[in-house]
Design a protein around this motif. Structure first.
Motif, PDB file in Angstrom:
ATOM      1  N   ASP A   1      39.253  36.788  48.993  1.00 44.22           N
ATOM      2  CA  ASP A   1      38.429  37.950  48.627  1.00 44.22           C
ATOM      3  C   ASP A   1      37.259  37.558  47.730  1.00 44.22           C
ATOM      4  OD1 ASP A   1      39.923  39.694  50.164  1.00 44.22           O
ATOM      5  OD2 ASP A   1      41.075  40.481  48.470  1.00 44.22           O
ATOM      6  N   LEU A   2      37.491  36.645  46.793  1.00 46.00           N
ATOM      7  CA  LEU A   2      36.387  36.155  45.958  1.00 46.00           C
ATOM      8  C   LEU A   2      35.327  35.485  46.822  1.00 46.00           C
ATOM      9  CD1 LEU A   2      38.122  34.642  42.798  1.00 46.00           C
ATOM     10  CD2 LEU A   2      36.393  36.448  42.823  1.00 46.00           C
ATOM     11  N   CYS A   3      35.765  34.644  47.750  1.00 45.17           N
ATOM     12  CA  CYS A   3      34.823  33.948  48.632  1.00 45.17           C
ATOM     13  C   CYS A   3      34.058  34.928  49.512  1.00 45.17           C
ATOM     14  CB  CYS A   3      35.552  32.916  49.483  1.00 45.17           C
ATOM     15  SG  CYS A   3      36.136  31.485  48.553  1.00 45.17           S
ATOM     16  N   LEU A   4      34.751  35.937  50.025  1.00 44.45           N
ATOM     17  CA  LEU A   4      34.067  36.957  50.824  1.00 44.45           C
ATOM     18  C   LEU A   4      33.051  37.716  49.974  1.00 44.45           C
ATOM     19  CD1 LEU A   4      37.049  38.338  52.929  1.00 44.45           C
ATOM     20  CD2 LEU A   4      35.082  37.038  53.779  1.00 44.45           C
ATOM     21  N   GLY A   5      33.394  37.953  48.724  1.00 39.86           N
ATOM     22  CA  GLY A   5      32.457  38.601  47.808  1.00 39.86           C
ATOM     23  C   GLY A   5      31.231  37.755  47.556  1.00 39.86           C
ATOM     24  N   VAL A   6      31.424  36.453  47.419  1.00 40.74           N
ATOM     25  CA  VAL A   6      30.285  35.545  47.256  1.00 40.74           C
ATOM     26  C   VAL A   6      29.413  35.587  48.505  1.00 40.74           C
ATOM     27  CG1 VAL A   6      29.607  33.113  47.067  1.00 40.74           C
ATOM     28  CG2 VAL A   6      31.403  34.023  45.583  1.00 40.74           C
TER      29      VAL A   6
ATOM     30  N   GLU B   1      29.059  38.014  50.591  1.00 39.61           N
ATOM     31  CA  GLU B   1      28.397  39.313  50.689  1.00 39.61           C
ATOM     32  C   GLU B   1      27.372  39.544  49.583  1.00 39.61           C
ATOM     33  OE1 GLU B   1      29.693  43.873  49.833  1.00 39.61           O
ATOM     34  OE2 GLU B   1      31.049  42.718  51.103  1.00 39.61           O
ATOM     35  N   LYS B   2      27.724  39.160  48.350  1.00 38.89           N
ATOM     36  CA  LYS B   2      26.901  39.515  47.203  1.00 38.89           C
ATOM     37  C   LYS B   2      26.008  38.389  46.696  1.00 38.89           C
ATOM     38  CE  LYS B   2      30.361  42.885  45.768  1.00 38.89           C
ATOM     39  NZ  LYS B   2      29.744  43.938  46.532  1.00 38.89           N
ATOM     40  N   GLY B   3      26.290  37.161  47.110  1.00 45.32           N
ATOM     41  CA  GLY B   3      25.428  36.045  46.735  1.00 45.32           C
ATOM     42  C   GLY B   3      25.723  35.414  45.391  1.00 45.32           C
ATOM     43  N   SER B   4      26.809  35.854  44.738  1.00 47.02           N
ATOM     44  CA  SER B   4      27.163  35.215  43.467  1.00 47.02           C
ATOM     45  C   SER B   4      28.636  35.427  43.157  1.00 47.02           C
ATOM     46  CB  SER B   4      26.308  35.745  42.313  1.00 47.02           C
ATOM     47  OG  SER B   4      26.787  36.965  41.803  1.00 47.02           O
ATOM     48  N   LEU B   5      29.207  34.453  42.459  1.00 49.34           N
ATOM     49  CA  LEU B   5      30.593  34.565  42.040  1.00 49.34           C
ATOM     50  C   LEU B   5      30.743  35.653  40.981  1.00 49.34           C
ATOM     51  CD1 LEU B   5      33.502  33.552  42.220  1.00 49.34           C
ATOM     52  CD2 LEU B   5      32.920  31.806  40.521  1.00 49.34           C
ATOM     53  N   ASN B   6      29.752  35.782  40.129  1.00 46.68           N
ATOM     54  CA  ASN B   6      29.792  36.810  39.085  1.00 46.68           C
ATOM     55  C   ASN B   6      29.851  38.205  39.709  1.00 46.68           C
ATOM     56  OD1 ASN B   6      29.785  37.839  36.463  1.00 46.68           O
ATOM     57  ND2 ASN B   6      27.558  37.918  36.380  1.00 46.68           N
ATOM     58  N   ALA B   7      29.006  38.466  40.691  1.00 52.14           N
ATOM     59  CA  ALA B   7      28.999  39.774  41.350  1.00 52.14           C
ATOM     60  C   ALA B   7      30.308  40.004  42.107  1.00 52.14           C
ATOM     61  CB  ALA B   7      27.807  39.892  42.297  1.00 52.14           C
ATOM     62  N   ALA B   8      30.825  38.949  42.744  1.00 55.79           N
ATOM     63  CA  ALA B   8      32.096  39.065  43.464  1.00 55.79           C
ATOM     64  C   ALA B   8      33.219  39.395  42.491  1.00 55.79           C
ATOM     65  CB  ALA B   8      32.395  37.770  44.209  1.00 55.79           C
ATOM     66  N   ALA B   9      33.241  38.707  41.346  1.00 55.17           N
ATOM     67  CA  ALA B   9      34.279  38.951  40.342  1.00 55.17           C
ATOM     68  C   ALA B   9      34.190  40.383  39.813  1.00 55.17           C
ATOM     69  CB  ALA B   9      34.153  37.949  39.200  1.00 55.17           C
ATOM     70  N   LYS B  10      32.976  40.835  39.511  1.00 56.10           N
ATOM     71  CA  LYS B  10      32.799  42.194  39.000  1.00 56.10           C
ATOM     72  C   LYS B  10      33.282  43.228  40.003  1.00 56.10           C
ATOM     73  CE  LYS B  10      29.086  41.425  35.726  1.00 56.10           C
ATOM     74  NZ  LYS B  10      27.659  41.609  35.419  1.00 56.10           N
ATOM     75  N   SER B  11      33.019  42.996  41.290  1.00 55.87           N
ATOM     76  CA  SER B  11      33.437  43.966  42.304  1.00 55.87           C
ATOM     77  C   SER B  11      34.957  44.027  42.429  1.00 55.87           C
ATOM     78  CB  SER B  11      32.817  43.633  43.664  1.00 55.87           C
ATOM     79  OG  SER B  11      33.427  42.485  44.231  1.00 55.87           O
TER      80      SER B  11
ATOM     81  N   MET C   1      37.283  41.702  37.810  1.00 60.77           N
ATOM     82  CA  MET C   1      37.813  40.452  37.268  1.00 60.77           C
ATOM     83  C   MET C   1      36.743  39.805  36.395  1.00 60.77           C
ATOM     84  SD  MET C   1      38.937  37.039  39.434  1.00 60.77           S
ATOM     85  CE  MET C   1      40.100  37.921  40.431  1.00 60.77           C
ATOM     86  N   ALA C   2      37.163  39.199  35.322  1.00 62.70           N
ATOM     87  CA  ALA C   2      36.226  38.478  34.464  1.00 62.70           C
ATOM     88  C   ALA C   2      35.667  37.269  35.215  1.00 62.70           C
ATOM     89  CB  ALA C   2      36.911  38.018  33.185  1.00 62.70           C
ATOM     90  N   TYR C   3      34.388  37.013  35.014  1.00 64.11           N
ATOM     91  CA  TYR C   3      33.754  35.872  35.655  1.00 64.11           C
ATOM     92  C   TYR C   3      34.475  34.580  35.297  1.00 64.11           C
ATOM     93  CZ  TYR C   3      30.408  32.166  36.583  1.00 64.11           C
ATOM     94  OH  TYR C   3      29.812  30.997  37.015  1.00 64.11           O
ATOM     95  N   SER C   4      34.882  34.439  34.054  1.00 65.52           N
ATOM     96  CA  SER C   4      35.557  33.207  33.617  1.00 65.52           C
ATOM     97  C   SER C   4      36.863  32.994  34.378  1.00 65.52           C
ATOM     98  CB  SER C   4      35.811  33.226  32.109  1.00 65.52           C
ATOM     99  OG  SER C   4      36.607  34.341  31.756  1.00 65.52           O
ATOM    100  N   LYS C   5      37.580  34.071  34.650  1.00 71.73           N
ATOM    101  CA  LYS C   5      38.818  33.969  35.415  1.00 71.73           C
ATOM    102  C   LYS C   5      38.514  33.580  36.861  1.00 71.73           C
ATOM    103  CE  LYS C   5      43.008  36.390  36.779  1.00 71.73           C
ATOM    104  NZ  LYS C   5      43.798  37.612  36.673  1.00 71.73           N
TER     105      LYS C   5
END
Length: 114
Positions: free
Chosen positions: A32-37, A39-49, A52-56
């Motif tokens: 799901d994180l990878c799919l978010g990346v 779709e959204k172009g960033s790990l931070n945006a994927a984590a927020k969606s 989840m904290a970006y650091s996690k």
């Protein structure tokens, strides 16, 4: 309450490196994180969606990459992230296999519960 025909199986697929001593795997959360990346172009945006904290998210991806011995993401600092070609292939394979397993399990369970 004796009707059990409505029950559905829940499949929990994971991909691991049998040569790694780590317990880290690519499962639904990493996929799901990878799919978010993707779709959204960033790990931070994927984590927020995913609330989840970006650091996690960063830690989970790094641990999974190390365990699988595969780089999943290309990171471009402030410009975001993209999946590597290997990351794309692994995530696509995960989604496909998971869907096939889920379909098979639902058919089998339905047949067994008749």
């Amino acid at each position: 309450m004796s009707n059990i025909s409505h029950l559905k199986p829940s499949i929990r697929l994971s991909i691991k490196n049998p040569e790694s001593g780590s317990n880290s795997v690519l499962g639904r959360g990493v996929a799901d994180l990878c799919l978010g990346v993707r779709e959204k172009g960033s790990l931070n945006a994927a984590a927020k969606s995913m609330h989840m904290a970006y650091s996690k998210a960063w830690r989970i991806v790094k641990e999974t990459e190390k365990a699988l011995d595969v780089q999943l993401l290309n990171r471009d600092g402030a410009h975001g992230s993209t999946l590597t070609p290997e990351g794309d292939r692994i995530v696509d394979a995960y989604i496909s296999v998971n869907a096939k397993l889920q379909e098979f399990a639902e058919k089998e369970l339905a047949e067994m519960l008749k």
